[in-house]
Design a protein around this motif. Sequence first.
Motif, PDB file in Angstrom:
ATOM      1  N   UNK A  28      42.129  33.612  41.492  1.00 62.76           N
ATOM      2  CA  UNK A  28      40.660  33.691  41.519  1.00 62.76           C
ATOM      3  C   UNK A  28      40.104  33.002  42.766  1.00 62.76           C
ATOM      4  N   UNK A  29      40.606  31.798  43.027  1.00 64.95           N
ATOM      5  CA  UNK A  29      40.038  31.033  44.138  1.00 64.95           C
ATOM      6  C   UNK A  29      40.329  31.678  45.483  1.00 64.95           C
ATOM      7  N   UNK A  30      41.561  32.137  45.671  1.00 62.41           N
ATOM      8  CA  UNK A  30      41.871  32.731  46.971  1.00 62.41           C
ATOM      9  C   UNK A  30      41.120  34.058  47.142  1.00 62.41           C
ATOM     10  N   UNK A  31      40.949  34.823  46.051  1.00 67.98           N
ATOM     11  CA  UNK A  31      40.216  36.096  46.150  1.00 67.98           C
ATOM     12  C   UNK A  31      38.758  35.857  46.527  1.00 67.98           C
ATOM     13  N   UNK A  32      38.165  34.822  45.961  1.00 69.11           N
ATOM     14  CA  UNK A  32      36.773  34.528  46.319  1.00 69.11           C
ATOM     15  C   UNK A  32      36.650  34.156  47.793  1.00 69.11           C
ATOM     16  N   UNK A  33      37.602  33.367  48.281  1.00 77.71           N
ATOM     17  CA  UNK A  33      37.504  32.976  49.700  1.00 77.71           C
ATOM     18  C   UNK A  33      37.740  34.187  50.610  1.00 77.71           C
ATOM     19  N   UNK A  34      38.456  35.206  50.107  1.00 76.13           N
ATOM     20  CA  UNK A  34      38.697  36.403  50.922  1.00 76.13           C
ATOM     21  C   UNK A  34      37.558  37.407  50.824  1.00 76.13           C
ATOM     22  N   UNK A  35      36.490  37.068  50.127  1.00 75.70           N
ATOM     23  CA  UNK A  35      35.368  37.998  50.018  1.00 75.70           C
ATOM     24  C   UNK A  35      35.642  39.109  49.034  1.00 75.70           C
ATOM     25  N   UNK A  36      36.338  38.752  47.958  1.00 75.32           N
ATOM     26  CA  UNK A  36      36.712  39.738  46.958  1.00 75.32           C
ATOM     27  C   UNK A  36      36.319  39.201  45.577  1.00 75.32           C
ATOM     28  N   UNK A  37      34.987  39.149  45.309  1.00 78.50           N
ATOM     29  CA  UNK A  37      34.507  38.414  44.137  1.00 78.50           C
ATOM     30  C   UNK A  37      34.611  39.156  42.808  1.00 78.50           C
ATOM     31  N   UNK A  38      34.892  40.436  42.823  1.00 79.91           N
ATOM     32  CA  UNK A  38      34.932  41.187  41.567  1.00 79.91           C
ATOM     33  C   UNK A  38      36.387  41.345  41.124  1.00 79.91           C
ATOM     34  N   UNK A  39      36.658  40.919  39.886  1.00 82.74           N
ATOM     35  CA  UNK A  39      38.047  40.766  39.456  1.00 82.74           C
ATOM     36  C   UNK A  39      38.274  41.262  38.048  1.00 82.74           C
ATOM     37  N   UNK A  40      39.551  41.574  37.807  1.00 85.33           N
ATOM     38  CA  UNK A  40      39.980  42.067  36.500  1.00 85.33           C
ATOM     39  C   UNK A  40      41.388  41.542  36.294  1.00 85.33           C
ATOM     40  N   UNK A  41      41.667  40.994  35.121  1.00 88.12           N
ATOM     41  CA  UNK A  41      43.032  40.520  34.890  1.00 88.12           C
ATOM     42  C   UNK A  41      43.155  39.654  33.653  1.00 88.12           C
ATOM     43  N   UNK A  42      44.396  39.337  33.339  1.00 85.65           N
ATOM     44  CA  UNK A  42      44.695  38.582  32.125  1.00 85.65           C
ATOM     45  C   UNK A  42      44.043  37.205  32.129  1.00 85.65           C
ATOM     46  N   UNK A  43      43.733  36.647  33.310  1.00 87.74           N
ATOM     47  CA  UNK A  43      43.057  35.347  33.337  1.00 87.74           C
ATOM     48  C   UNK A  43      41.789  35.396  32.488  1.00 87.74           C
ATOM     49  N   UNK A  44      41.060  36.484  32.599  1.00 89.08           N
ATOM     50  CA  UNK A  44      39.796  36.617  31.868  1.00 89.08           C
ATOM     51  C   UNK A  44      40.034  37.192  30.480  1.00 89.08           C
ATOM     52  N   UNK A  45      40.768  38.282  30.417  1.00 86.21           N
ATOM     53  CA  UNK A  45      41.137  38.850  29.120  1.00 86.21           C
ATOM     54  C   UNK A  45      42.128  39.992  29.296  1.00 86.21           C
ATOM     55  N   UNK A  46      43.016  40.128  28.332  1.00 84.78           N
ATOM     56  CA  UNK A  46      43.796  41.351  28.222  1.00 84.78           C
ATOM     57  C   UNK A  46      42.857  42.436  27.690  1.00 84.78           C
ATOM     58  N   UNK A  47      43.266  43.705  27.819  1.00 83.15           N
ATOM     59  CA  UNK A  47      42.460  44.758  27.189  1.00 83.15           C
ATOM     60  C   UNK A  47      42.313  44.472  25.688  1.00 83.15           C
ATOM     61  N   UNK A  48      41.102  44.719  25.157  1.00 80.53           N
ATOM     62  CA  UNK A  48      40.823  44.369  23.749  1.00 80.53           C
ATOM     63  C   UNK A  48      40.227  45.571  23.019  1.00 80.53           C
ATOM     64  N   UNK A  49      40.308  45.574  21.694  1.00 75.51           N
ATOM     65  CA  UNK A  49      39.659  46.661  20.954  1.00 75.51           C
ATOM     66  C   UNK A  49      38.143  46.581  21.110  1.00 75.51           C
ATOM     67  N   UNK A  50      37.469  47.713  20.953  1.00 75.58           N
ATOM     68  CA  UNK A  50      36.023  47.771  21.158  1.00 75.58           C
ATOM     69  C   UNK A  50      35.274  46.747  20.300  1.00 75.58           C
TER      70      UNK A  50
END
Length: 298
Positions: free
Chosen positions: A251-273
């Motif tokens: 997350x931190x390195x992506x923000x410093x690279x100007x890539x603020x929009x993210x998706x991944x297990x850090x935030x959540x795995x795919x979940x039921x509706x």
Amino acid sequence: AAKSRGRNQCCFYEAAMDLEQERLMEMLAMTQQALEQHSLVMYYQPVVSRPADGAAPETGVMGFEALIRLQHPQQGLLTPASFAEALDHPRLARRIGCFVLEAVLTQGEQWHQRGLPLRLSLNISARHLLDPEFLNDLRQALAAHPGIAPAYCEIEVTESAPMMDFEKAREVLQHCNALGLRIALDDFGTGNASLSYLQKLPAQTIKIDQSFVRDILNDPRDFAIVAGVAKTAQMLGLEVIAEGVETVAHLQVLETLGCPVMQGYLFSKPMPAESVPAWIRSFNFKNYIDNSISPTKL
Ligand code: C2E
Ligand code: MG
Ligand code: MG
Ligand code: MG
């Protein structure tokens, strides 16, 4: 002796091919059955970014990517790894694609009507995208769900569609844009013509494949590639989403690279509706950063 060995090897290869053929047939049958018995289901994975200073935490939720699952009677919930060929198979691709369109637009419409104006991303197989009926399927699905505006829908395509038929893919994607949908280039960089696709295809979003993100802290080449794609996207006025964000360090390195929009297990795995509304209520981007504070400091 050489001759008989040759024959044995030939039989060995034939047997292996038969086995592979058999596995494929079983998998197609399993997927078709799931389609008919309504045991294909959509899971949803959040796409997030840091909210502006002072803004409410939920403004950091950009939307969700819809990911297909197969509820198997014995084996439980299967991911596309177990039925990938079915998703792009001539006999099933369109039927699965129509299921996904219907399921996601139904869900999206419901969320919009309940005050959750989420952006939803759908994965469309190359086979369905290039099918002569695709645009009709899309128009029909949109017309059946007026409660969600097309601007809230994003179609994710990999490089395989333009690789198969570039002109056709470009034309179909232009029609999608004209209908008001966004286009995302998925798994960006893993194909073999990425930059010319960026130059010629109508797209609003680039999704950086997780294979570039995984080792971004240790592999200077991955770091350089992500930095370059983020910079290119910014200069072209495209949104960029980093996939496979698993750690606070990512997350931190992506923000410093100007890539603020993210998706991944850090935030959540795919979940039921059903889990989505509560997940949004509890989401706070800051929590992920605070987790990096070592327990001794707390
Ligand atoms: P994709 O579109 O690139 O989706 C991202 C994949 O990465 C998903 O796998 C997701 O669960 C996984 N992922 C997300 N965050 C992380 C992370 O932090 N670490 C790791 N290791 N993985 C992460 P999934 O759901 O198994 O889907 C795999 C692929 O199957 C998708 O890749 C997409 O190409 C295809 N697919 C999924 N749903 C559909 C669908 O409805 N229709 C079609 N045609 N293809 C689909
Ligand atoms: Mg995708
Ligand atoms: Mg991807
Ligand atoms: Mg992928």
